[in-house]
Design an enzyme around this catalytic site. Structure first.
Site: not given
Ligand code: OSB
Ligand code: MG
Length: 370
Positions: A135, A161, A163, A188, A213, A238, A262, A290
């Site tokens: 991510s 992925k 953001k 995402d 996402e 999510d 998660k 994650g």
């Molecule tokens: O939306 O998936 C998410 C991190 C913190 C809070 C929400 C998210 C995330 C990530 C990071 O996308 C995923 C990772 O590398 O742990």
């Molecule tokens: Mg997410």
């Protein structure tokens, strides 16, 4: 299985690289580690709550309060035949899934260690390696984004992925597609859009993304269903999937074609397995999300990712992307083919560095029977 002692620690660890999403940037990770002891064995669980109530309503402070004042009294001294009995035993406590999950996952680790089995086997997993994706947060510039993606592809990750948020979406996807071609790519939004943005989001369709996402509100299902009808790109939920019941509603409504699991968001491993099985029975693929976990939570995520319907690479990457050093030794590493080996030692199967935990601790509390 009997839990005789429960220890809470609030840790602060610097991130190797800041992480920015549509709700802000963090430079350090603050998180709770739960340790449970019983019948000579020890289990660990990492709480995925953050400092701020932005990703979810829970924070480290609410989790500390709920665990110390409501969960600990219900689990200390109690005998459980199996860790799947914990979540139902906490039914009187509404919500607070991250707090529940931290204790429940520690109990699974304890149980697996008492049996001398790796957690993956106790959870019902079927693989010995998992496919790893990354991510990539919002960067200072599009050039920084391209450089970050290039680094991750070179490291072997199987899916990228990025953001997105309003003002950092079409251009960001465009630069990644134009520089790196037909790589497995997804975005995402962390709930940064509304249904009024549907036409704008439809402009992502030509980029052939694996999924988008959580484009809409954290507690929404209905608008996602309406949006999915207007998009070619599959929606993955999510934040919205806070319970297995909501997942059932979302699937029935056509609000998503993919779900991110998660364990912290749904209350632990037992609920994650139910969610995994529900998705499998509806032909909905899942992947493991994650939350910038340390090696303790990361190892737990790897074990859960071995279940059969985790068919897409997850946000479970190498330790060194996050913390250096991590709380475990050796750190979790990704192979050149973008996979991570599942630890084979009992429980989460990683060696925890007590001195590093002690050094990072900013608050400490022991809950024990009188
Ligand atoms: O939306 O998936 C998410 C991190 C913190 C809070 C929400 C998210 C995330 C990530 C990071 O996308 C995923 C990772 O590398 O742990
Ligand atoms: Mg997410």
């Amino acid at each position: 299985m009997k839990i005789e002692r429960l220890e809470l620690r609030l840790l602060k660890l610097p991130l190797v690289h800041f992480f920015e999403t549509s709700f802000g940037r963090i430079d350090d990770k603050h998180f709770i580690i739960v340790r449970v002891d019983g019948e000579g064995a020890t289990g660990f669980g990492e709480c995925v709550a953050e400092q701020d109530p932005y990703y979810s309503a829970e924070t480290n402070e609410t989790c500390w309060h709920i665990i110390a004042d409501f969960i600990a009294p219900r689990v200390l001294g109690a005998t459980f035949g199996h860790p799947r009995e914990l979540f139902p035993a906490l039914k009187a406590i509404r919500g607070h899934n991250m707090a529940k999950a931290a204790v429940e996952m520690a109990a699974w680790d304890l149980y697996a260690k008492q049996r001398g089995e790796p957690l993956s086997r106790v959870l019902g997993g079927t693989r010995d390696r998992i496919a790893s994706g990354v991510s990539v947060g919002i960067q200072r510039s599009l050039d920084d984004l391209a450089a970050a993606v290039e680094r991750e592809l070179a490291a072997g990750y199987r899916r990228i992925k990025i953001k997105i948020k309003p003002g950092w979406d079409l251009d960001a996807v465009e630069i990644v597609r134009s520089r790196f071609g037909a790589i497995p790519l997804m975005v995402d939004a962390n709930a940064a859009y509304s249904l009024a943005d549907a036409n704008h989001l439809a402009r992502l369709d030509p980029f052939d993304l694996m999924m988008i996402e959580q484009p809409l509100d954290y507690d929404d299902v209905a608008d996602h269903a309406a949006l999915q009808r207007m998009l070619k790109t599959p929606i993955c939920l999510d934040e919205s999937i806070k319970t297995v019941g909501i997942a059932r509603q979302a699937i029935d409504a056509g609000a998503c074609r993919i779900i991110n699991i998660k364990p912290g968001r749904v209350g632990g491993f037992a609920e994650s397995i139910r969610l995994h099985d529900l998705c499998a029975s509806h032909g909905i693929p899942v992947w493991h999300g994650g939350m910038l976990e340390s090696g303790i939570g990361r190892a737990a995520n790897i074990h859960l990712s071995t279940l059969p319907n985790f068919t897409l690479p997850g946000d479970v990457a190498a330790s060194k992307r996050y913390f250096d050093p991590d709380l475990i030794e050796p750190p979790i590493e990704v192979a050149a083919d973008g996979t991570i080996a599942v630890p084979t030692a009992p429980g989460i199967g990683v060696a925890i560095c007590d001195d590093r935990i002690a050094h990072a601790t900013i608050r400490h509390q022991i809950c024990a029977l009188d």
